[in-house]
Every structure is written in C-alpha cells, then in structure tokens.
Enzyme design. Structure first.
Site, mmCIF file in Angstrom:
data_model
loop_
_atom_site.group_PDB
_atom_site.id
_atom_site.type_symbol
_atom_site.label_atom_id
_atom_site.label_comp_id
_atom_site.label_asym_id
_atom_site.label_seq_id
_atom_site.Cartn_x
_atom_site.Cartn_y
_atom_site.Cartn_z
ATOM 1 N N HIS A 48 51.428 46.315 -22.352
ATOM 2 C CA HIS A 48 52.176 46.868 -23.484
ATOM 3 C C HIS A 48 53.448 47.522 -22.956
ATOM 4 C CE1 HIS A 48 49.992 50.336 -21.876
ATOM 5 N NE2 HIS A 48 51.030 51.038 -22.299
ATOM 6 N N HIS A 54 59.231 49.043 -19.930
ATOM 7 C CA HIS A 54 58.637 48.204 -18.891
ATOM 8 C C HIS A 54 57.184 47.915 -19.252
ATOM 9 C CE1 HIS A 54 57.335 52.264 -17.818
ATOM 10 N NE2 HIS A 54 56.289 51.676 -17.252
#
EC number: 3.1.4.58
Length: 197
Positions: free
Chosen positions: A37, A120
C-alpha cells in the site's frame, strides 16, 4: 483500538510486478503482496470516539480519482538501511488528497505528522542487511516501473501490534469521484447551434 492509517491500495497487476523484486537481499524480511500500500497519513492508536470522527470527516472528502505509476526503488536509512521501497510517480492529486487528510487530522486534534510525505510502497524491512548488499540490490533494479493505473478510492486501514508489515485490515473505504472533464471555452464555441426551424 488498533493502529489506524489512511492509504492507497495497489492493484493486483502492479502488486505482481512488485513481487518480482522480492529476493536477492540477505537479511530482508519481505512484505506480503496483499499488504502492499501507499500510506497517506499514519494516525496511530486513537480512542473509538476519535476514530468515528476521523471516519466522518474523511467521508466528506470530495476529490477526483487520479492516475500514477510505481517507479524506481530505494532505501530508507542511508548508513544503516532499515527498509527497501518502490517509488511513486509525481501526482499533484495524490499530494492534494494527502494534504487534506493531514489538515483533517490536525483539526481533530492529532499532532502534525513529523515526517515529510514521501509516497512509496515498502517492499522489505531490513534487520541485518549490509550496506554493500543493499547498494548492489538497488543497482540491479533501478529501472523498475509499472504501467500507469487509477486510484479510485482511498482506505482506512488498521494494524494490530506486530513487528510491522501487516496483516492489515480495511476498516473503511472512501471512493474518489470519476474525473470529469469540462469542455474548454473554445470547444464549446465550436459546438453547432441547434436550429429551432
């Protein structure tokens, strides 16, 4: 109450591309594919009333869905790397969404997030990886990228007390509306006028 955070999900085909980066780095503890995620805002441990207020406010966010892709990889912790991640292409809409979530959290009374937002996907946590091994791992995979994909929603996830990296549970889903393209003035002027005859 479990630890809460808001996030963007990674679609299956992009997650499969990320999974091909697993391996080849001694001392890495790889994140399970289903737990990939992009964290938008870490909220932490809050009481039930605060959690309800967060959900109510997040539910009012009215933003369009947006596109981005995953590209490049890197590590956090320059002299002693502690994690390896895949980067995210520049997306003004993602930053705007994250900024709105941050403002909501602060209005509710949560302290500002001390870290600068760096979108990220964490691929692995590093415990005993040597710097040379990390540098070599990154050098061989620097041109990584996925196809562009759409973020149709963001989610509120929870994590139980663990070493980190999941499992995560989706507590709430917040849809983003379809991006509407409004015709420009010049294209409206070129539209044929309906005749009343």
């Amino acid at each position: 109450m479990p630890r809460l955070f808001t996030a963007l999900e990674i679609p299956r085909n992009a997650a499969m591309s990320l999974s091909l980066l697993r391996g080849g780095l001694p001392g890495a503890r790889w994140i399970d594919v289903e737990n990939y995620h992009i964290t938008l805002r870490f909220i932490g441990d809050v009481d039930g009333r605060t959690a309800d207020e967060i959900v109510e406010r997040l539910d009012r966010i009215d933003r369009p869905e947006f596109q981005f892709r995953l590209e490049g990889i890197g590590s956090f912790g320059s002299k002693k790397p502690h994690s390896v991640w895949a980067g995210v292409s520049q997306s003004p809409e993602m930053y705007a969404l994250q900024g709105e979530i941050e403002r909501i959290c602060q209005r509710i009374g949560l302290p500002p997030d001390p870290r600068k937002f760096t979108p990220h996907v964490t691929l692995a946590r590093l415990k005993s990886s040597r710097l040379d091994d990390v540098v070599q791992y990154l050098a061989g995979r620097g041109n990584f990228h996925t196809a562009t994909f759409t973020a149709p929603r963001f989610v509120l996830l929870s994590s139980r007390e663990s070493v980190g990296g999941g499992p995560y549970l989706t507590e709430e889903v917040f849809p983003l509306h379809e991006a509407r393209s409004t015709p420009s003035v010049s294209s409206r002027l070129l539209q044929p006028v309906k005749s009343l005859v």
